[in-house]
Design a protein around this motif. Sequence first.
Motif, mmCIF file in Angstrom:
data_model
loop_
_atom_site.group_PDB
_atom_site.id
_atom_site.type_symbol
_atom_site.label_atom_id
_atom_site.label_comp_id
_atom_site.label_asym_id
_atom_site.label_seq_id
_atom_site.Cartn_x
_atom_site.Cartn_y
_atom_site.Cartn_z
ATOM 1 N N ILE A 47 0.828 -1.202 0.000
ATOM 2 C CA ILE A 47 0.000 0.000 0.000
ATOM 3 C C ILE A 47 0.867 1.260 0.000
ATOM 4 O O ILE A 47 0.557 2.252 -0.667
ATOM 5 C CB ILE A 47 -0.954 -0.013 1.216
ATOM 6 N N LEU A 91 -2.875 2.918 -4.692
ATOM 7 C CA LEU A 91 -3.553 2.459 -3.477
ATOM 8 C C LEU A 91 -3.600 3.530 -2.396
ATOM 9 O O LEU A 91 -3.986 3.244 -1.260
ATOM 10 C CB LEU A 91 -2.861 1.211 -2.932
ATOM 11 N N TYR A 142 -7.689 2.049 1.340
ATOM 12 C CA TYR A 142 -6.419 1.382 1.600
ATOM 13 C C TYR A 142 -5.646 2.046 2.734
ATOM 14 O O TYR A 142 -4.807 1.401 3.371
ATOM 15 C CB TYR A 142 -5.587 1.324 0.316
ATOM 16 N N MET A 198 -4.331 -0.267 5.636
ATOM 17 C CA MET A 198 -2.954 -0.239 6.118
ATOM 18 C C MET A 198 -2.918 -0.099 7.640
ATOM 19 O O MET A 198 -2.135 -0.780 8.325
ATOM 20 C CB MET A 198 -2.188 0.915 5.460
ATOM 21 N N VAL A 204 -5.149 -4.894 -5.044
ATOM 22 C CA VAL A 204 -4.007 -5.350 -4.262
ATOM 23 C C VAL A 204 -3.226 -6.412 -5.030
ATOM 24 O O VAL A 204 -1.984 -6.387 -5.064
ATOM 25 C CB VAL A 204 -4.468 -5.900 -2.896
#
Length: 314
Positions: free
Chosen positions: A52, A58, A63, A67, A299
């Motif tokens: 990320i 991202l 995201y 994270m 991802v």
Amino acid sequence: MTPVREWNRTAVMEFILLGFGNGPGCQMIPSVLFLVIYTITVLGNTILVLIIRVNSRLHTPMYFFLMNLSLLDLCFTSTAPKAMASFLSGSKAISYNGCATQFFLFALFLTTEMFLLAGMAYDRYTAICNPLLYPVTMSKWICIQMVVGSYICGCVNAMVQTGFTFTLHYCGRNEIDHFFCDGLPLISLSCSDMYVNNLVMFTLCGLIIASTSLIVLISYIYIISTVLRICSAEGRHRAFSTCTSHMLVVTLFYGTTAFMYAQPTWLSSLYPRRAVSVFYTFVISMWNPFIYSLRNKDVKEALRRTMGHKSLTK
């Protein structure tokens, strides 16, 4: 009265974590299991955080929350090294202050993750139900505030829970029937009147689980009703695909935490607490990066680009 009260409180200088039993097999099997789970959790969540961070595509609110969820999962498994060391060395003792610190951190990370998952649900609601306002509603500054607010709520709850739990009188019994310092096993060792502590713990845990799960529930009711009004099947599938991973994580996490904490103390003693604790403390944290990455095209594509770039640079 004060000297007796102080002596009772400090009579227990350390606690003994009983873990999963006293036999050699009861120690070796959990230690190997914890080592495998801990290694996979650290690798999976670390890789997800790095993916990320290094991929600009991202750098979106969804995201950003993911994270931070991975970072929380890394913190959540912080009890694993202590548990593994206890299993392997045979030394199950933990100091009074060490137990209080472990209890505080566990309550902090658990509560923070609940509020963070609620914030992630609101993010998906805004993205699907109000897409035109999404860039304004979920700006970078608002996302940071939501994450910081989650930690503040977690810290407040952890301070209250730790304060109530560790001002009890512990008068000799110091064996915790668990592999870490959890609230209900600790309270059961006290020789004080536990009515107020049980009431505070049950009320706080119930309010936190109820309020955050209500945010998640209302968000997904609006999301589902909005998605069902989309004409094309492809559009419905695309909208649902951004939510299914989060829905699965929320179901697993809230289901196990509600099972553990949002019930009366006498009822919780009837169930295998340690097995359920392993599930929501370690197993879910291990599954999260795989659930979000395997079901997320962005991802997976970012991972392929990163691996392809590294192979080309060689």
